[in-house]
Design an enzyme around this catalytic site. Structure first.
Site, PDB file in Angstrom:
ATOM      1  N   SER A   1      20.445  -4.055  18.745  1.00  0.00           N
ATOM      2  CA  SER A   1      20.435  -2.663  19.134  1.00  0.00           C
ATOM      3  C   SER A   1      20.358  -1.802  17.888  1.00  0.00           C
ATOM      4  CB  SER A   1      21.645  -2.350  19.993  1.00  0.00           C
ATOM      5  OG  SER A   1      22.639  -1.775  19.301  1.00  0.00           O
TER       6      SER A   1
ATOM      7  N   HIS B   1      18.718   7.976  12.861  1.00  0.00           N
ATOM      8  CA  HIS B   1      18.921   9.419  12.712  1.00  0.00           C
ATOM      9  C   HIS B   1      18.164   9.888  11.468  1.00  0.00           C
ATOM     10  CE1 HIS B   1      21.933   9.730  15.876  1.00  0.00           C
ATOM     11  NE2 HIS B   1      22.553   8.677  15.370  1.00  0.00           N
TER      12      HIS B   1
ATOM     13  N   HIS C   1      16.467   5.294  19.766  1.00  0.00           N
ATOM     14  CA  HIS C   1      17.379   4.182  20.062  1.00  0.00           C
ATOM     15  C   HIS C   1      16.556   3.082  20.719  1.00  0.00           C
ATOM     16  CE1 HIS C   1      19.350   2.300  23.632  1.00  0.00           C
ATOM     17  NE2 HIS C   1      20.206   1.903  22.717  1.00  0.00           N
TER      18      HIS C   1
ATOM     19  N   ASN D   1      17.064  -1.244  22.218  1.00  0.00           N
ATOM     20  CA  ASN D   1      17.992  -2.348  22.466  1.00  0.00           C
ATOM     21  C   ASN D   1      17.272  -3.406  23.290  1.00  0.00           C
ATOM     22  OD1 ASN D   1      20.088  -3.237  24.927  1.00  0.00           O
ATOM     23  ND2 ASN D   1      20.894  -3.510  22.870  1.00  0.00           N
TER      24      ASN D   1
ATOM     25  N   ARG E   1      18.477  -7.322  24.980  1.00  0.00           N
ATOM     26  CA  ARG E   1      19.694  -8.123  25.122  1.00  0.00           C
ATOM     27  C   ARG E   1      19.510  -9.212  26.176  1.00  0.00           C
ATOM     28  NH1 ARG E   1      20.183  -3.056  27.174  1.00  0.00           N
ATOM     29  NH2 ARG E   1      20.585  -2.883  29.414  1.00  0.00           N
TER      30      ARG E   1
ATOM     31  N   HIS F   1      27.147  16.317  32.957  1.00  0.00           N
ATOM     32  CA  HIS F   1      27.929  17.520  32.635  1.00  0.00           C
ATOM     33  C   HIS F   1      27.100  18.582  31.919  1.00  0.00           C
ATOM     34  CE1 HIS F   1      28.224  15.182  28.906  1.00  0.00           C
ATOM     35  NE2 HIS F   1      28.563  16.285  28.275  1.00  0.00           N
TER      36      HIS F   1
ATOM     37  N   GLY G   1      34.836  -5.864  20.724  1.00  0.00           N
ATOM     38  CA  GLY G   1      33.751  -5.944  19.752  1.00  0.00           C
ATOM     39  C   GLY G   1      34.123  -5.247  18.461  1.00  0.00           C
TER      40      GLY G   1
END
Length: 302
Positions: A94, A98, A108, A110, A112, A177, A261
């Site tokens: 992952s 920035h 981003h 990832n 898996r 939100h 983790g």
């Protein structure tokens, strides 16, 4: 369903981490990744690689982990209650990038692989992953190209794959939100096993291998764009949305924290600098308003 081969997946993931780090170093042209290997008391470990204060990237983290445990954590069984109590093996790569320049989007990615096991029962396994783009000052050509590359990656696996995983990405990277998406999306998939191991693994590989193909041209196009304090302050403000999503909603972050983790690796996704501002509203007609008006709701880009 064909038999899963975790060793083959792990070899691919380690090679993918190497190749992505090499590609990002080449794009940056100055900074190098520092590697930090770690082990986990309950089983497994990984290697975190972090590049900081580069010419192009303020911080880039590319993490490989391979962990095992005696019982699936709540974050992994919330939508799969039948897996509660099974032992598990999880591995993945992952990354979060920035950039310094506010005209380069944050990104981003990832990929898996999970296996959940129980004595006397067949193993349950699946692949997941994807990538997404979070611009601050978006360019429509960049977003369309990003989604065209995403569509091209999916095309060999069926015409229905891109729209399905594009929609899933829009829905997953959403902040209720704030009533806005985290960015302009990309691909998101999970629980992938229906086509058998070989085909599912092939798709996961295509997504992992395709990430730099999608991102590198945008970096090259925008890295020399001039910017000032206004753009930097807006970038720092919008990075706050990244923090809000990762700490409140992201299943991967929650899984990592719930399974004991490595905290430094899990929170590697956090931007190095960020700011919040009370009741911020962009000025009508401004470049900042363009992001809010045209890019933070799901759209069909290709």
């Amino acid at each position: 369903m064909s038999v899963p081969d975790a060793a083959v997946v792990k070899a691919f993931l380690l090679d993918l981490q190497n190749r992505i780090c090499a590609g990002l170093q080449a794009l940056d042209g100055q900074a190098r990744f520092a590697a930090d290997s770690w082990t986990r008391a309950e089983g497994g470990g990984g290697t975190s690689r972090v590049l900081t204060q580069g010419a192009v990237f303020e911080q880039a983290g590319v993490n490989f982990s391979h962990v095992t445990g005696a019982a699936m954590p709540a974050s992994a069984t919330a939508h799969r209650p039948e897996l509660a109590g099974r032992s598990f093996e999880a591995m993945g790569v992952s990354l979060v990038i920035h950039p310094n320049n506010p005209y380069i989007p944050t990104t981003h990615a990832n990929v898996r692989f999970f296996i959940a096991q129980k004595e006397g029962a067949d193993p349950v396994w699946w692949f997941g992953g994807g990538f997404d783009l979070t611009p601050y000052y978006p360019f429509e050509e960049d977003v369309r190209e990003w989604h065209q590359t995403s569509k091209d990656i999916c095309a060999p696996f069926g015409d229905e794959v891109y729209p399905k995983y594009k929609k899933w990405c829009d829905e997953y990277f959403f902040l209720p939100h704030r009533n806005e998406t985290r960015g302009v999306g990309g691909l998101f998939f999970d629980d992938l096993n229906q086509a058998g191991f070989e085909q599912s693994f092939s798709f996961m590989q295509a997504v992992g291998n395709g990430f730099l193909t999608a991102y590198a041209p945008i970096v090259e196009r925008r890295k020399d764009t001039e910017f000032g304090e206004r753009e930097r302050q807006f970038q720092l403000y919008r990075r706050g949305r990244y923090v809000e999503f990762n700490l409140v909603y992201d299943r991967g972050t929650l899984f990592g924290l719930q399974t004991g983790g490595r905290t430094e690796s899990i929170l590697m996704s956090m931007p190095p600098l960020v700011r919040w501002q009370y009741a911020y509203t962009p000025e009508a007609g401004s470049p900042e308003a363009d992001l809010y008006d045209n890019y933070l709701k799901p759209r069909d880009w290709v």
